[in-house]
Every structure is written in structure tokens, then in C-alpha cells.
Design an enzyme around this catalytic site. Structure first.
Site, PDB file in Angstrom:
ATOM      1  N   TYR A 157       4.769   5.166  11.107  1.00 16.89           N
ATOM      2  CA  TYR A 157       4.926   3.751  11.448  1.00 16.89           C
ATOM      3  C   TYR A 157       5.753   2.942  10.452  1.00 16.89           C
ATOM      4  CZ  TYR A 157       0.607   3.546   8.533  1.00 16.89           C
ATOM      5  OH  TYR A 157      -0.323   3.687   7.546  1.00 16.89           O
ATOM      6  N   HIS A 181      -3.341   4.101   4.908  1.00 12.04           N
ATOM      7  CA  HIS A 181      -4.481   3.181   4.988  1.00 12.04           C
ATOM      8  C   HIS A 181      -5.730   3.911   4.510  1.00 12.04           C
ATOM      9  CE1 HIS A 181      -7.649   0.628   6.555  1.00 12.04           C
ATOM     10  NE2 HIS A 181      -8.071   1.625   7.308  1.00 12.04           N
ATOM     11  N   ARG A 241       0.869  -1.175   0.000  1.00  9.88           N
ATOM     12  CA  ARG A 241       0.000   0.000   0.000  1.00  9.88           C
ATOM     13  C   ARG A 241       0.903   1.222   0.000  1.00  9.88           C
ATOM     14  NH1 ARG A 241      -2.118   0.368   5.459  1.00  9.88           N
ATOM     15  NH2 ARG A 241      -0.731   2.139   5.659  1.00  9.88           N
TER      16      ARG A 241
END
Lengths: 387, 337
Positions: free
Chosen positions: A296, A287, A283
Site C-alpha cells: 500500500y 502496522h 511508521r
């Protein structure tokens, strides 16, 4: 996780076609495709990329509460959706914009959901049997499995004398004409594999030997949690544990996605039971537009996957086969037009009327819906035109 | 209407049956009438279900019409949704009330909402049968009354028969409904016999029903509670009080007109259920009746319910569950006003 080497790959990240080992058996699936179809793969991926970028921009400009970027996952989706036959049913999670467009969903219908105008957006029966998005992770894996059980039961019913029926379904298709048989694809991600509903879907599918393919897009991140937290084994081995033939592919290679999906769907529709494909992809974006991936995951990881971009590698391969600048310019122009059209139509969307709150909660008359709808109407009217 | 086939062409059209057999006959009739009707659940095939409600149906209709599923309630409900999308009419059996919660998410987040999510282009004619309630001396998770969780969820219909005749007809009506129906079967009433009239026109699925006429106080409940209320009415009559008993039958939607008509007459309402009373169906009825019949009420609407504590070990169930005496105590309190 970025160094994992998928078992099956036809198109290397540098755009060279190189089938080795277990991948060799999939070469004929690609050789059977004409140039028109091969270019359609590129068009599908490019238009989805353009849609996704435009929708992200629209969200940033306040036109949607949320956007769910598909950037980076186009090859996995286009290959599998193009492998599906018209009669097949596809049950997506909520990031399958490329598969949706392949099956004929209007991208603005996806925007309508994320803009807060509807919880659905389209009628699957009128849009390539592409079902509406499911936001509760993994829930739809059971719906897909139940649908596939229904296909199986219908095939068996057709082989036995008919009883009385409400007649909601009828078909004259021969049971053994496997090309015409129906199959199901259930799309979900690495995070969903931790959900009980996905585990139960594996159990039911294996138990009834349903005609379906579980297509796992392992994009390596469930919001901020890496796949290593979901599983200590490669995800496709989960399928094997349930007795479901399972493989792992390079999810950024549209050719292997198409070829392996075609094989799996053929097996499913031919009575060989459920199949599972784990597509390793990434990805590239957040998100959703609500999170910040830099909190992160590392820049290095992101860059390593940028080098494996599905569209870039596929363009190189198409050029090696003779696609010229004019072709790519034509697609780029179409993608630009699509983005502009999406923007124009998004800005023209009207808010739903308040009847939407009550209509269709039940399919048959319901006194509470009628009373509360009536009350709201009278309450609203009590303010008069000046409100 | 084809439910009458359950009795056989030459059999008596009125017969005495326990509710368990009446449900079996109703399911058989529904399956014979429509080959899209499927039964699915745990142990419902050769065993006939832990309460034998589906006894003999797999032998009659085959393993593809009566499915012994894997042991997974979310899987049962979730795959039933997929089967309904395909045009089947699944009837799911949840083995016991307390085992419905693994399927709660599929029921409340998916089943209840999918028709609205599809803006009416999809209907989900699914029935979820739930044997519920106490009085059977069973272990934990086997005696609960979880109706209120589902009554709180828009998109579901909830019904509960109290007699074999209603069980026979209501299960068939529930299966014919194009909306999801939760069908709460009072398991303590599975075995007592009652008259089943295979020719009787069924009352509407969502109608409440006056089970006994009276003038001084209205007693209201559903499922197994109805027989307790009828016994209480007998005792009250011997003490000079005329109690009207209403069988709710439908928990969502609630058919208020017979209830309001009764309260206009009696001025007093006692609502009973086995479930804890906090945020319960009796609480909802008490609030609504107070709003709609305030000037007819001679006393506050009183609730007689299970305590707001987990269902106790079975040796304490007769203390926990509302019985005739607790109903009569509420009647006495209502009459004081």
C-alpha cells in the site's frame, strides 16, 4: 504527504541545529538541559529501537502472535515522555514502547501482552503512571480526559473545606505550585482522530479546561489507509476547531518534541487548559507484523523518511557537541545486552494458569465466577494425571 | 451505613414517597456520605434531569459534584472511567434507555473489562443509571428495555428496583460497590408512591425477593413488570389460583435460590419482561431453571415478553407490552400440564 514541512523544528534531518521563526522560542528549553539528559534521549531512542527489532524478530520466529513496531517514532515519544514530570499520567495507545520504557515499564511486560499471556501487563501506579495499552482506537482519550478532570476537581477540592470521604486520595500539595501540579498526556495516532471518542475527548477537555496534552503521532498511515483519507486538513487544525491551542512539530526531532511538550505540559498544569501537539513522523515498519506495507505504500516514500531517521540525525548532532565513539559504543553494547536479555526472558515466560479466566473479572465475590472456576477445576481433575 | 441521613434527623423514619423522590434521597445520602461520589449526565444540574431524579442536588453539592456534561454518552462513560481511575465514584445518568448505545462501546469494551485487564490492580466503582421501559407513551428510543445486552457482558453487575424502598437502598448499595453497576430504573414506576423505610436494613443488592407468597405457580420479573405480576396474582387468586411473585431485583448475577425454592414448591414458572424474548433474561432463567429444577417442574417454563419486533409507536405499546391478561394467559397454559 512526505513533503510536508512541519511548523516547528529544532534539529534538521541532516543533524544541524537551526531554530527559525516560531521555533526560536523553544531554544531555551534545550539550553536548559545538561549533557547527561541530552545523552539520555539518545539512549532511550536506541534502546527502544533495539527492543523493537528484537521483538519483531521474536514474532517472526513464532514467539508472539503479533508485534506492533515503533521503529521511526522514537523521537516523538521520547521527547514527550521525557518532558512529563513524575506525577504526570500518560495514556498510550499501543505503539508507545519508547514512552513506556522512559516511564519504567519493563519491555517484557509489553511482550507478555502480545504473546497472549495477559490483556494488560503492568500496574500503572507502579510504573511511572504509564497506563496500559488500549487496543480499541481512541477509547483511552476519554479515560485520559476523565483522569484530567479528576485532577482539576481534586485541585479545587483541596482549596475548599474537606467533607467526609472514603479517603482514597489525599495530598498536601499546594494548588498553585504549578511545577508540582499534575498533568496528563493522551497518545494516539492519525487514524484515531477519525474516532468519535477522540472528538468527544476534545469536547470534554475543552469544556472543563482539563490539564492535559493530546499528543498525536501522525505516522501517515492507519494500517493501509493514508492520512489524507482521515482528514483534508492538517490534524492539528482539528484541535484549534475545538478551542484547544494546537501546534504541529517535526516528530522525528527529539529536541522539538521535548521542548514543545514541556511548554504544553506547563501550560496544562498551570490552568491554561488542554493543548494539542501533532507530531509528523513515519511508521517505518508494518502496522503490525500481520500486514505488508509494500502492498500500500511506495519504496520512494519509505526511503524519503529513512533519510529523516530520528536517531541518525540526533547522533550527528550529539557528535557535533562532543559525544565520542566511546559513548556510542557504550550505548550500542547496552542495546545489544538489552535485546539478548529480552530474548532470554521472553523464552522463559510461563503460560498463565486457568484461574486467570475468572479472577479479577469482578473485584468483589461473584457467584458465577466461583461456580464456573470450581467446575473447570473439577472437570480438569476428572481427566486425572494421565491427561 | 449512612443512608438514613436522607430523611433528616427529626423526620419520620418511614414515609410514603414516589420512586423518583426515593432515588433522589438515596443519591443525596450517598453524596453526603462520601465526597468522592459525583453525578454526571445531561441536564441533571439546574433542571434536575428530565425525570427530576437529581432535583436540587446541584444546588446542594455544587457544580463539581453534579456535572451537566456535554451531550455525548460515550464521553460521559469514558470520562467517568478516567474519574474512577482517579479515585472518584461517578454515577452517570443516561437520559433514556435508547440513548445508551452511543456509550455501548465504552461500557462493554472498556468499563466491563478494565479491572480484569489490570489483573485486579484497578477497580471501577461506577454506577450507570438507565431509566428504561415502556408505559409512558413516549416517542421512539424512549421506551426500550436494553438490559440483556449488558447482562451478556461479563464484568458488569445489573440491578433494577421495583419499589421506592428498594430504589432508595439499592442506589446507595450500587454506589458503594467497587464493581461497575448498571442501574435500570423502571420509569413508569417513578411516580406511584410506596413506603420507604429509612431505617430498614437493606436487602443485599443482588438478592431476589419473594414479593407475594403463593403455592400454585411462580411469577417472576423485575422493575415495572413486578407490579403487573402482583396485579395478575390478585386476579388469579380471585379465580382460585395461588400465585407466588418473585421480584428479581438483580439481573446479573441472578439470585437463583429463592427462584428454585419457589419452583420446587409450585412446579410452574412464568417469567415476564418488557424486552423482546429472543435471547433474553427470561430465556436465560428458563434454561437455568430447567437444568436445576427439572424434576420439580410440572410444566415448561413459559416466557411472557415484548414481541421480537422493535418497540412500536406509543399508540400500540399496550398491545406490545406484557399486561395482566397475557400473564394470566401464561398461568392458564402452565396449569394445563
Amino acid at each position: 504527504m512526505s513533503d510536508d514541512v512541519p511548523a516547528l523544528q529544532l534539529l534538521a534531518p541532516d543533524g544541524t541545529f537551526r531554530a527559525r521563526g516560531a521555533s526560536e522560542e523553544f531554544v531555551p528549553y534545550i539550553e536548559a538541559l545538561d549533557d547527561e539528559m541530552l545523552r539520555a534521549f539518545y539512549r532511550d531512542m536506541s534502546l527502544t529501537r533495539a527492543f523493537d527489532i528484537e521483538a519483531t524478530n521474536l514474532q517472526r520466529q513464532g514467539e508472539m502472535a503479533l508485534w506492533v513496531p515503533s521503529h521511526g517514532q522514537e523521537a516523538a515519544q521520547v521527547g514527550s515522555a521525557r518532558a512529563a514530570r513524575p506525577q504526570d499520567h500518560l495514556f498510550p495507545s499501543y505503539r508507545e514502547h519508547a514512552a513506556a520504557m522512559v516511564r519504567g515499564v519493563d519491555p517484557v511486560d509489553i511482550i507478555r501482552m502480545l504473546r497472549g499471556l495477559t490483556h494488560g501487563g503492568w500496574n500503572p501506579a507502579a510504573h511511572g503512571n504509564f497506563h496500559i495499552y488500549t487496543l480499541v482506537i481512541g477509547s483511552h482519550a476519554l479515560h485520559a480526559t476523565g483522569y484530567a478532570m479528576g485532577i482539576l476537581f481534586d485541585n479545587e477540592l483541596r482549596a475548599t473545606p474537606a467533607r467526609k470521604s472514603t479517603g482514597t486520595k489525599s495530598s498536601t500539595k499546594a494548588v498553585n505550585a504549578s511545577d508540582d501540579n499534575e498533568a496528563v498526556i493522551a497518545y494516539f495516532g492519525d487514524g484515531a482522530t477519525s474516532q468519535g471518542d477522540v472528538a468527544e475527548a476534545f469536547v470534554f477537555a475543552a469544556s472543563y479546561r482539563t490539564p492535559q496534552v493530546f499528543f498525536v503521532q501522525n505516522n501517515h498511515w492507519a494500517i493501509s489507509v493514508p492520512v489524507s483519507v482521515q482528514s483534508r486538513t492538517p490534524l492539528y487544525l482539528r484541535g484549534t476547531g475545538y478551542g484547544i491551542p494546537s501546534v504541529q512539530i517535526d516528530g522525528n526531532d527529539v529536541l522539538v518534541s521535548y521542548a514543545v511538550s514541556t511548554k504544553a505540559l506547563t501550560a496544562a498544569r498551570s490552568g491554561e487548559g488542554p493543548q494539542l501537539i501533532e507530531a509528523l513522523t513515519y511508521r517505518m515498519g508494518a502496522h503490525t507484523t500481520s500486514d505488508d506495507p509494500t502492498k500500500y505504500r511506495s519504496h520512494e516514500e519509505h526511503e524519503s523518511w529513512a533519510k529523516r531517521d530520528p536517531i541518525t540525525r540526533y547522533e550527528k548532532w550529539l557528535r557535533s557537541r562532543g559525544a565520542d565513539d566511546a559513548f556510542f559504543a557504550e550505548i550500542a553494547a547496552e542495546a545489544g545486552d538489552l535485546a539478548a536479555d529480552i530474548r532470554r526472558r521472553t523464552l522463559a515466560l510461563q503460560d498463565p494458569v486457568s484461574d486467570t479466566i475468572f479472577d479479577h473479572v469482578y473485584s468483589e465475590p461473584h457467584p458465577v465466577m466461583s461456580e464456573q472456576k470450581q467446575w473447570l477445576t473439577e472437570y480438569s481433575e476428572s481427566f486425572g494425571d494421565a491427561s | 451505613m449512612s443512608g438514613a441521613t436522607g430523611a433528616g434527623a427529626t423526620a419520620a423514619r418511614v414515609t410514603e414517597l414516589p420512586m423518583a423522590k426515593a432515588l433522589n434521597a438515596g443519591l443525596r445520602a450517598a453524596m453526603a456520605a462520601d465526597d468522592r461520589v459525583l453525578l454526571m449526565g445531561e441536564d441533571i444540574g439546574p433542571l434536575g434531569g428530565v425525570f427530576r431524579i437529581t432535583e436540587g442536588l446541584q444546588a446542594e453539592f455544587g457544580a463539581r459534584r453534579v456535572l451537566d456534561t456535554p451531550l455525548a454518552e460515550s464521553g460521559i462513560v469514558g470520562t467517568a472511567i478516567g474519574l474512577a481511575m482517579r479515585g472518584f465514584r461517578p454515577v452517570c445518568e443516561i437520559q433514556f434507555d435508547g440513548f445508551i448505545f452511543p456509550g455501548f462501546d465504552q461500557i462493554t469494551s472498556q468499563l466491563a473489562k478494565l479491572t480484569a485487564r489490570h489483573e485486579g490492580t484497578l477497580t471501577l466503582p461506577i454506577v450507570i443509571r438507565v431509566p428504561y421501559g415502556g408505559h409512558i407513551g413516549a416517542v421512539e428510543h424512549h421506551q426500550e428495555s436494553p438490559e440483556a445486552y449488558f447482562a451478556h457482558t461479563p464484568g458488569l453487575r445489573l440491578v433494577s428496583p421495583s419499589t421506592p424502598n428498594d430504589a432508595y437502598w439499592m442506589i446507595q448499595e450500587a454506589i458503594r460497590s467497587n464493581d461497575p453497576v448498571m442501574f435500570f430504573e423502571p420509569k413508569s414506576r417513578y411516580w406511584p408512591k410506596g413506603t420507604v423505610d429509612f431505617d430498614a436494613p437493606a436487602a443485599p443488592l443482588h438478592a431476589s425477593r419473594v414479593a407475594r407468597a403463593g403455592t400454585d405457580v411462580t411469577l417472576l420479573g423485575h422493575g415495572a413488570m413486578v407490579s403487573v405480576l402482583l396485579q395478575a396474582a390478585d386476579v388469579a387468586e380471585s379465580e382460585g389460583t395461588s400465585a407466588e411473585v418473585i421480584d428479581l431485583r438483580s439481573l446479573s448475577p441472578i439470585d437463583y435460590q429463592p427462584i428454585l425454592d419457589s419452583v420446587h414448591k409450585t412446579g410452574r414458572l412464568v417469567v415476564a419482561s418488557e424486552a423482546p424474548g429472543f435471547v433474553s433474561i427470561p430465556s436465560e432463567i428458563a434454561a437455568t431453571v430447567t437444568e436445576k429444577a427439572f424434576y420439580s417442574l410440572e410444566a415448561p417454563v413459559l416466557r411472557v415478553t415484548g414481541f421480537d419486533a422493535p418497540f412500536p409507536p406509543a399508540r400500540l405499546e399496550s398491545t406490545y407490552l406484557p399486561d395482566v391478561d397475557r400473564v394470566l394467559d401464561a398461568v392458564d397454559r402452565a396449569l394445563v400440564y
